[in-house]
Design a protein around this motif. Structure first.
Motif, PDB file in Angstrom:
ATOM      1  N   LEU A 133      11.176  -1.918   8.051  1.00 21.31           N
ATOM      2  CA  LEU A 133      11.478  -1.543   6.662  1.00 21.31           C
ATOM      3  C   LEU A 133      10.213  -1.090   5.936  1.00 21.31           C
ATOM      4  CD1 LEU A 133      13.952  -4.423   5.792  1.00 21.31           C
ATOM      5  CD2 LEU A 133      14.524  -2.000   6.063  1.00 21.31           C
ATOM      6  N   CYS A 134       9.126  -1.813   6.153  1.00 24.48           N
ATOM      7  CA  CYS A 134       7.855  -1.453   5.518  1.00 24.48           C
ATOM      8  C   CYS A 134       7.337  -0.119   6.049  1.00 24.48           C
ATOM      9  CB  CYS A 134       6.830  -2.561   5.735  1.00 24.48           C
ATOM     10  SG  CYS A 134       7.293  -4.114   4.939  1.00 24.48           S
ATOM     11  N   ASP A 135       7.468   0.099   7.359  1.00 24.57           N
ATOM     12  CA  ASP A 135       7.012   1.351   7.964  1.00 24.57           C
ATOM     13  C   ASP A 135       7.790   2.551   7.431  1.00 24.57           C
ATOM     14  OD1 ASP A 135       5.192  -0.108   9.411  1.00 24.57           O
ATOM     15  OD2 ASP A 135       6.188   0.171  11.350  1.00 24.57           O
ATOM     16  N   LEU A 136       9.081   2.371   7.176  1.00 23.38           N
ATOM     17  CA  LEU A 136       9.875   3.482   6.650  1.00 23.38           C
ATOM     18  C   LEU A 136       9.335   3.933   5.289  1.00 23.38           C
ATOM     19  CD1 LEU A 136      12.212   5.418   7.077  1.00 23.38           C
ATOM     20  CD2 LEU A 136      13.716   3.720   6.017  1.00 23.38           C
TER      21      LEU A 136
ATOM     22  N   PHE B 207       0.828  -1.204   0.000  1.00 24.87           N
ATOM     23  CA  PHE B 207       0.000   0.000   0.000  1.00 24.87           C
ATOM     24  C   PHE B 207       0.869   1.263   0.000  1.00 24.87           C
ATOM     25  CE2 PHE B 207      -3.437  -2.728   2.052  1.00 24.87           C
ATOM     26  CZ  PHE B 207      -4.173  -2.817   0.881  1.00 24.87           C
ATOM     27  N   GLY B 208       1.985   1.220   0.721  1.00 25.81           N
ATOM     28  CA  GLY B 208       2.908   2.360   0.716  1.00 25.81           C
ATOM     29  C   GLY B 208       3.494   2.610  -0.661  1.00 25.81           C
ATOM     30  N   VAL B 209       3.854   1.551  -1.360  1.00 26.49           N
ATOM     31  CA  VAL B 209       4.407   1.686  -2.719  1.00 26.49           C
ATOM     32  C   VAL B 209       3.343   2.232  -3.669  1.00 26.49           C
ATOM     33  CG1 VAL B 209       5.347   0.403  -4.686  1.00 26.49           C
ATOM     34  CG2 VAL B 209       6.205  -0.058  -2.377  1.00 26.49           C
TER      35      VAL B 209
ATOM     36  N   PRO C  26       6.119   7.189  17.495  1.00 32.19           N
ATOM     37  CA  PRO C  26       6.259   6.135  16.486  1.00 32.19           C
ATOM     38  C   PRO C  26       6.077   6.699  15.072  1.00 32.19           C
ATOM     39  CG  PRO C  26       4.854   5.392  18.281  1.00 32.19           C
ATOM     40  CD  PRO C  26       5.080   6.866  18.484  1.00 32.19           C
ATOM     41  N   ILE C  27       6.810   6.136  14.128  1.00 31.43           N
ATOM     42  CA  ILE C  27       6.765   6.639  12.750  1.00 31.43           C
ATOM     43  C   ILE C  27       5.367   6.507  12.152  1.00 31.43           C
ATOM     44  CG2 ILE C  27       7.503   4.477  11.662  1.00 31.43           C
ATOM     45  CD1 ILE C  27       9.145   6.271   9.679  1.00 31.43           C
TER      46      ILE C  27
END
Length: 177
Positions: A77-80, A27-29, A134-135
């Motif tokens: 890694l996904c959260d970044l 979803f981030g991508v 938190p990020i």
């Protein structure tokens, strides 16, 4: 009691949390692709979906007793990508591009602060509280701020991005809810 079917089911359950984490990344991508295509307003949905899936991956891992160092690293890694890079690019494309160097510096600082915050979290022992915002929370705040773009100028977003960056790397203790 210890059948091959049981072993297969436990392997699937162990990987369910990681699959949910990878959906967060996906979803981030998609959000980043939409931002690049000039469809920032549509990226909001995908950043929020990433946040929803980020909320559940840890719950699933704990439920199935499948917590792992691999899962923790994968989650970070996904959260970044989903809560560091995607919201930063969203705000950069929406308004910070009007202040070229200042906008670039604020954007880079935000993403770097997110990376430092995640690395610090992964390398420390969890005592029931987060140190620094938190990020995921910072990313959601930045994403929600997109709705303010028509009403405030780029300098507001530079300041907001710097404040969120400092809060992520601060030592403020936040109890996990």
């Amino acid at each position: 009691m210890f059948s091959p079917d049981y072993v297969e089911q436990s392997k699937v359950k162990a990987q369910l949390a990681n699959a949910i984490t990878l959906l967060n990344l996906g979803f981030g991508v998609v959000a980043i692709i939409l931002i690049i295509k000039g469809l920032g307003h549509m990226s909001l949905l995908f950043i929020f979906l990433a946040a929803l899936f980020d909320r559940f991956d840890g719950m699933v891992a704990r439920h199935y007793n499948a917590e792992s160092l691999f899962g923790k690293e994968l989650d970070s890694l996904c959260d970044l990508v989903s809560f560091g890079l995607a919201p930063a690019l969203l705000i950069y494309e929406a308004t910070l591009h009007m202040t070229p160097w200042l906008g670039i510096i604020a954007t880079i600082f935000y993403v770097l602060a997110g990376a430092v915050r995640l690395a610090r979290y992964n390398s420390s022992e969890f005592d029931g509280a987060f140190y620094g915002v938190p990020i995921t929370a910072a990313g959601v705040v930045m994403t929600l701020s997109f709705f303010l773009v028509p009403y405030v100028g780029p300098l507001f977003f530079v300041i907001l991005m710097l404040i969120m960056s400092v809060l992520m790397i601060s030592n403020i203790r936040i109890a996990k809810v």
